[in-house]
Scaffold this motif. Structure first.
Motif, PDB file in Angstrom:
ATOM      1  N   VAL A 108       0.853  -1.190   0.000  1.00 59.97           N
ATOM      2  CA  VAL A 108       0.000   0.000   0.000  1.00 59.97           C
ATOM      3  C   VAL A 108       0.891   1.243   0.000  1.00 59.97           C
ATOM      4  O   VAL A 108       2.072   1.157   0.360  1.00 59.97           O
ATOM      5  N   ARG A 148      -8.340   9.331  -1.008  1.00 58.04           N
ATOM      6  CA  ARG A 148      -9.610   9.276  -0.304  1.00 58.04           C
ATOM      7  C   ARG A 148      -9.634  10.446   0.674  1.00 58.04           C
ATOM      8  O   ARG A 148      -8.695  10.648   1.427  1.00 58.04           O
ATOM      9  N   PHE A 189      -4.299   5.828  -1.996  1.00 56.06           N
ATOM     10  CA  PHE A 189      -4.608   4.402  -2.103  1.00 56.06           C
ATOM     11  C   PHE A 189      -4.122   3.867  -3.439  1.00 56.06           C
ATOM     12  O   PHE A 189      -3.905   4.607  -4.393  1.00 56.06           O
ATOM     13  N   ASN A 190      -3.918   2.566  -3.476  1.00 60.24           N
ATOM     14  CA  ASN A 190      -3.663   1.864  -4.733  1.00 60.24           C
ATOM     15  C   ASN A 190      -4.473   0.571  -4.701  1.00 60.24           C
ATOM     16  O   ASN A 190      -5.275   0.367  -3.782  1.00 60.24           O
ATOM     17  N   GLY A 233      -4.638  -1.366  -1.385  1.00 59.76           N
ATOM     18  CA  GLY A 233      -5.273  -0.838  -0.181  1.00 59.76           C
ATOM     19  C   GLY A 233      -4.963   0.622   0.085  1.00 59.76           C
ATOM     20  O   GLY A 233      -4.375   1.315  -0.731  1.00 59.76           O
ATOM     21  N   ASN A 234      -5.368   1.054   1.273  1.00 57.28           N
ATOM     22  CA  ASN A 234      -5.198   2.441   1.701  1.00 57.28           C
ATOM     23  C   ASN A 234      -3.847   2.644   2.356  1.00 57.28           C
ATOM     24  O   ASN A 234      -3.365   1.783   3.089  1.00 57.28           O
TER      25      ASN A 234
END
Length: 131
Positions: free
Chosen positions: A25, A59, A101-102, A105-106
C-alpha cells in the motif's frame, strides 16, 4: 534490469514480463494545504503528497468531531488535488483527513484538520492560505 529487480525486491514489488506490479500500500502521507468554507454546509479542501510512488488516487475522509460517527469517504483520481464537500451540518465541527490508495489498499492517512461549519465563516490557520 538487475538494478530494477534489486530496487523492486527491496520494496516488495514484483516484475513480470517487464511490468512492475506493486504489492504494498502507499507509504506517502498526503498533507492538507488549504481548507475553507464555501457555505455554512460545504467546504473545499486541497492537499499535496510527499513522494512519487504508484498510487491510484486519494480518499478524503471526514466526520463530525463529536458523536462517535464513522468516517465518511470520497475517492478521487491521482491527478485531483482538491475536493468540495457538500451537505454537511451547519454548526458542527468536522475533522478532515486525506490518504492515498492503490489496488492493494489504503495508505497512511495524513493529519486530521478541524473546521467549524458556520455561516460566513472562513477557516484560517498558519498552514493555510486565506481566500
Amino acid at each position: 534490469l538487475a538494478n530494477e529487480n534489486s530496487r523492486i525486491a527491496l520494496s516488495n514489488d514484483l516484475v513480470f514480463n517487464n511490468k512492475i506490479y506493486f504489492t504494498t500500500v502507499p507509504n506517502q502521507t498526503p498533507n492538507i494545504t488549504k481548507i475553507y468554507l464555501t457555505s455554512a454546509t460545504s467546504l473545499k479542501v486541497f492537499w499535496v503528497t510527499t513522494g512519487d510512488e504508484q498510487i491510484n488516487g486519494y480518499r478524503v475522509a471526514y466526520r463530525p468531531l463529536k458523536g462517535g460517527v464513522e468516517w465518511s469517504t470520497l475517492a478521487v483520481d491521482k491527478k485531483t488535488p482538491s475536493l468540495h464537500l457538500k451537505k454537511l451540518v451547519e454548526g458542527l465541527v468536522y475533522m478532515v483527513r486525506i490518504l492515498a490508495f492503490n489496488r492493494n489498499g489504503n495508505g497512511i492517512p495524513g493529519e486530521a484538520k478541524e473546521i467549524k461549519m458556520k455561516e460566513g465563516g472562513v477557516f484560517t490557520d498558519s498552514f493555510m492560505d486565506n481566500d
